[in-house]
Motif scaffolding. Structure first.
Motif, short mmCIF file in Angstrom:
data_model
loop_
_atom_site.label_atom_id
_atom_site.label_comp_id
_atom_site.label_asym_id
_atom_site.label_seq_id
_atom_site.Cartn_x
_atom_site.Cartn_y
_atom_site.Cartn_z
N ILE A 4 -13.58 -14.11 126.51
CA ILE A 4 -12.29 -13.97 126.74
C ILE A 4 -12.05 -12.68 127.45
O ILE A 4 -12.56 -11.68 127.21
CB ILE A 4 -11.36 -13.82 125.32
CG1 ILE A 4 -11.48 -14.73 124.44
CG2 ILE A 4 -9.98 -13.50 125.45
CD1 ILE A 4 -10.92 -14.70 122.91
N GLN A 8 -7.82 -5.98 130.48
CA GLN A 8 -8.26 -5.29 129.46
C GLN A 8 -7.89 -3.79 129.68
O GLN A 8 -7.64 -3.09 128.80
CB GLN A 8 -9.64 -5.24 129.15
CG GLN A 8 -9.95 -6.70 128.38
CD GLN A 8 -11.41 -6.76 128.29
OE1 GLN A 8 -12.29 -5.87 128.40
NE2 GLN A 8 -11.64 -7.89 127.57
N ARG A 15 0.52 -4.99 127.55
CA ARG A 15 0.02 -6.49 127.10
C ARG A 15 1.20 -7.09 125.94
O ARG A 15 1.17 -8.09 125.88
CB ARG A 15 -1.13 -6.35 126.49
CG ARG A 15 -2.22 -6.32 127.29
CD ARG A 15 -3.59 -6.33 126.25
NE ARG A 15 -3.53 -5.65 125.28
CZ ARG A 15 -4.58 -5.04 124.87
NH1 ARG A 15 -5.82 -5.48 125.21
NH2 ARG A 15 -4.45 -4.20 123.71
N ILE A 21 -4.02 -15.92 128.39
CA ILE A 21 -5.19 -15.41 128.55
C ILE A 21 -6.12 -16.25 129.42
O ILE A 21 -5.91 -17.50 129.55
CB ILE A 21 -5.62 -15.49 127.24
CG1 ILE A 21 -6.00 -16.24 126.20
CG2 ILE A 21 -4.95 -14.12 126.48
CD1 ILE A 21 -6.85 -16.17 124.98
N VAL A 73 -1.74 -12.91 121.84
CA VAL A 73 -2.84 -12.22 122.56
C VAL A 73 -3.40 -11.17 122.30
O VAL A 73 -4.33 -10.88 122.29
CB VAL A 73 -1.91 -12.06 124.18
CG1 VAL A 73 -3.01 -11.30 125.03
CG2 VAL A 73 -1.48 -13.38 124.96
N ASP A 74 -2.57 -10.33 121.71
CA ASP A 74 -3.08 -8.94 120.77
C ASP A 74 -4.13 -9.41 119.79
O ASP A 74 -5.07 -8.79 119.55
CB ASP A 74 -2.05 -8.11 120.34
CG ASP A 74 -1.23 -7.52 121.40
OD1 ASP A 74 -2.01 -7.22 122.60
OD2 ASP A 74 -0.03 -7.11 121.18
N CYS A 76 -5.95 -12.22 119.48
CA CYS A 76 -7.23 -12.34 120.41
C CYS A 76 -8.13 -11.37 120.82
O CYS A 76 -9.21 -11.27 120.62
CB CYS A 76 -6.89 -13.14 121.58
SG CYS A 76 -6.16 -14.87 121.34
N TYR A 77 -7.37 -10.27 121.30
CA TYR A 77 -8.21 -9.06 121.55
C TYR A 77 -8.79 -8.31 120.37
O TYR A 77 -9.87 -7.68 120.70
CB TYR A 77 -7.49 -8.04 122.51
CG TYR A 77 -7.32 -8.50 123.97
CD1 TYR A 77 -8.13 -8.26 124.90
CD2 TYR A 77 -6.01 -9.23 124.30
CE1 TYR A 77 -7.96 -8.79 126.01
CE2 TYR A 77 -6.04 -9.66 125.72
CZ TYR A 77 -6.73 -9.31 126.46
OH TYR A 77 -6.80 -9.81 127.71
N ARG A 78 -8.14 -8.36 119.40
CA ARG A 78 -8.37 -7.77 118.03
C ARG A 78 -9.63 -8.54 117.51
O ARG A 78 -10.43 -7.77 116.61
CB ARG A 78 -7.39 -7.52 117.12
CG ARG A 78 -6.58 -6.39 117.54
CD ARG A 78 -5.53 -6.03 116.33
NE ARG A 78 -4.69 -7.31 115.91
CZ ARG A 78 -3.42 -7.37 116.11
NH1 ARG A 78 -2.87 -6.45 116.95
NH2 ARG A 78 -2.93 -8.45 115.55
#
Length: 79
Positions: A4, A8, A15, A21, A73-74, A76-78
């Motif tokens: 992913i 970043q 974001r 993404i 989206v957040d 996914c990043y976490r």
């Protein structure tokens, strides 16, 4: 899903308005339904864009996932 990647270097505040993404390193056997099933755990998937090579008609190994909600989206990043 092996990668992913995205923007970043952006701050969390930047974001907050991103709902798409980039997914790279997709193997040929990964279907759009596989991606929808996997990414639905983060939020409702609005659209999946995959791309094919015009000459070989094979997928290029990357996709864009667009969520209905920016919070996905957040998430996914976490994870």
């Amino acid at each position: 899903m092996t990668a992913i990647a995205g923007l970043q270097e952006q701050t969390a505040m930047d974001r907050s308005s991103v709902n798409k993404i980039f997914i790279g390193g997709l193997k040929d056997q990964v279907t759009e339904e596989d991606m929808r099933t996997f990414f639905s755990q983060f939020g409702e998937v609005e659209k999946i864009q995959t791309f094919t090579d015009k000459e070989t008609e094979r997928r290029k190994g990357f996709a864009f996932i667009t969520f209905k909600d920016f919070d996905a989206v957040d998430k996914c990043y976490r994870e």
